[in-house]
Design a protein around this motif. Structure first.
Motif, PDB file in Angstrom:
ATOM      1  N   THR A 280       0.829  -1.207   0.000  1.00  0.00           N
ATOM      2  CA  THR A 280       0.000   0.000   0.000  1.00  0.00           C
ATOM      3  C   THR A 280       0.865   1.258   0.000  1.00  0.00           C
ATOM      4  O   THR A 280       0.544   2.246  -0.670  1.00  0.00           O
ATOM      5  CB  THR A 280      -0.923   0.004   1.225  1.00  0.00           C
ATOM      6  N   ALA A 281       1.982   1.220   0.751  1.00  0.00           N
ATOM      7  CA  ALA A 281       2.872   2.383   0.796  1.00  0.00           C
ATOM      8  C   ALA A 281       3.426   2.695  -0.584  1.00  0.00           C
ATOM      9  O   ALA A 281       3.473   3.861  -1.009  1.00  0.00           O
ATOM     10  CB  ALA A 281       4.016   2.130   1.778  1.00  0.00           C
ATOM     11  N   TRP A 282       3.841   1.667  -1.308  1.00  0.00           N
ATOM     12  CA  TRP A 282       4.387   1.864  -2.657  1.00  0.00           C
ATOM     13  C   TRP A 282       3.331   2.448  -3.594  1.00  0.00           C
ATOM     14  O   TRP A 282       3.587   3.403  -4.329  1.00  0.00           O
ATOM     15  CB  TRP A 282       4.920   0.533  -3.186  1.00  0.00           C
ATOM     16  N   SER A 283       2.115   1.894  -3.537  1.00  0.00           N
ATOM     17  CA  SER A 283       1.040   2.393  -4.401  1.00  0.00           C
ATOM     18  C   SER A 283       0.584   3.786  -3.978  1.00  0.00           C
ATOM     19  O   SER A 283       0.329   4.651  -4.819  1.00  0.00           O
ATOM     20  CB  SER A 283      -0.150   1.418  -4.360  1.00  0.00           C
ATOM     21  N   ALA A 284       0.472   3.995  -2.659  1.00  0.00           N
ATOM     22  CA  ALA A 284       0.021   5.301  -2.168  1.00  0.00           C
ATOM     23  C   ALA A 284       1.025   6.397  -2.508  1.00  0.00           C
ATOM     24  O   ALA A 284       0.645   7.549  -2.745  1.00  0.00           O
ATOM     25  CB  ALA A 284      -0.203   5.253  -0.654  1.00  0.00           C
ATOM     26  N   GLY A 285       2.312   6.034  -2.554  1.00  0.00           N
ATOM     27  CA  GLY A 285       3.314   7.007  -2.960  1.00  0.00           C
ATOM     28  C   GLY A 285       3.040   7.552  -4.347  1.00  0.00           C
ATOM     29  O   GLY A 285       3.310   8.729  -4.636  1.00  0.00           O
TER      30      GLY A 285
END
Length: 427
Positions: A280-285
């Protein structure tokens, strides 16, 4: 760097009397098309590999389905671009959506008739991805036409930001759907989203201005070669294509090794929910990057953005790889994801700005063929091979090395241009 002639071209496009982006009816319909279709595609990204494993119990075939989104670019990238530049782009996109919906709907239909096979699932995955490629080939020329070149950065930022959001939402939705429905029935969500997308693209097609008059159409082989010549003959675009491929290589390495990195590098095992935080962190970035790009483009030209974003990405990559605290990794991945998307969308935006309308499909599908079609799977393959031989930190370091190489490339070009002087710089 950007030449004075190019700056004048972009400035001239900015003098258009076209209304603000939010008031463009055509863009609103196009945005809805991409968002709804993206939500459905995010669902099938999860559901089709699960369905494939249920039908075949083959890890190899599951990997094939998971890679279905990039394989068509290698096989049909040049063809799709040439087709998009030779036909009405909107009609091509509507046809691709309708055929994609029919292909996906065949899965729940076959399941209802108790005739679904693993082979059908694999064929549908590859066919729907190939049709999506032809849709995308039309998108590259449609966006500049609908919003004007002065609004491309803002439009792409909104589109890719929304796609990042629906990707997160869609993968979560897929998990819930598979609790309530059989995976084969859940595929129908994507089929319906394709039909909705087709309707919205048809609404864009009813704009009063229509397409520009068609230019002389060369033979198909000559048409492909013309796009390749333009891409290779444009020094900045050529450099950005290499950068985009290296960046996509890094993305393939990161996503392909995320589960292994969580287990062996961060001590997050099994079904621990923190694994989801990393993804999620990678996508949210990417959401942050999509919001940041239009602001950056108002202050810096496209090449200077690379001079800043790529080194930042390399440093953040080192933070991820060398750390052993999952909380630090989550934050670093989110910021790295922002820098990652800034580079990719900035490169695409620049390409759409400088490519003539009649070459948009060919030039941009070729770039995408090299980045998504070649860079992503190659990054995943190399990273996994290095991990097996030297360990997970070495495998993840291939992503950092790729971004660092891209940074070194753009800085070497920049330094060369400074030495030669402004008169020698060509965009």
């Amino acid at each position: 760097m950007t030449s004075s002639a190019e700056k004048q071209t972009v400035a001239d496009s900015g003098n258009s009397t076209r209304p603000p982006l939010g008031k463009l009816r055509g863009f609103r319909f196009f945005f809805l098309s991409r968002t709804i279709s993206g939500l459905g595609s995010a669902v099938t990204t999860v559901v089709l590999p699960v369905l494939t494993y249920q039908q075949t119990h083959s890890p190899l075939l599951v990997s094939l389905v998971a890679a279905a989104g990039t394989i068509p670019y290698l096989l049909f990238g040049l063809v799709a671009g040439a087709v998009a530049d030779r036909v009405d782009r909107r009609r091509l996109m509507v046809a691709a959506d309708v055929l994609g919906a029919a292909a996906l709907a065949s899965i729940p239909l076959a399941a209802a008739l108790d005739s679904l096979t693993g082979a059908q699932v694999i064929v549908v995955a590859l066919l729907s991805s190939s049709l999506a490629l032809f849709f995308d080939a039309g998108v590259y020329g449609l966006v500049p036409e609908v919003v004007g070149k002065e609004n491309i950065a803002q439009a792409n930022g909104l589109i890719y930001g929304a796609e990042s959001i629906v990707r997160i939402t869609g993968t979560a939705l897929a998990g819930g759907l598979m609790v309530l429905l059989d995976p084969a029935d859940a595929v129908m969500v994507d089929a319906v989203s394709f039909l909705a997308s087709a309707l919205f693209i048809r609404a864009v097609a009813r704009r009063p201005h229509g397409d520009a008059p068609a230019a002389r159409r060369p033979g198909f082989k000559e048409s492909v070669a013309e796009g390749l010549r333009f891409l290779w003959g444009h020094p900045v675009l050529r450099t950005m294509t290499v950068v985009g491929t290296l960046q996509s290589f890094a993305g393939g390495a990161i996503v392909g090794q995320m589960v292994v990195f969580a287990d062996r590098g961060l001590g997050i095992h099994g079904t621990d929910a923190r694994i989801g935080f990393l993804y999620t962190a990678w996508s949210a970035g990417g959401i942050g990057g999509s919001l940041l790009l239009p602001r950056l483009r108002r202050r810096l030209d496209a090449f200077r953005i690379l001079l800043v974003a790529l080194p930042i990405g390399a440093v953040l990559g080192l933070v991820v790889v060398l750390g052993n605290d999952w909380r630090v990794a989550v934050v670093a991945l989110a910021v790295w994801g922002s820098a990652y998307l800034v580079v990719l969308v900035n490169t695409m935006t620049y390409s759409q700005e400088v490519t003539p309308a009649e070459l948009q499909g060919r030039v941009n599908t070729t770039r995408r063929m090299l980045s998504s079609g070649l860079g992503v799977p190659l990054g995943a393959l190399v990273a996994s091979t290095v991990t097996v031989r030297f360990g997970i930190h070495a495998g993840m370091s291939t992503a950092v090395a790729s971004v660092a190489l891209a940074a070194a490339l753009v800085w070497s070009v920049h330094v060369r241009q400074l030495v030669r002087g402004p008169s020698q710089v060509r965009a």
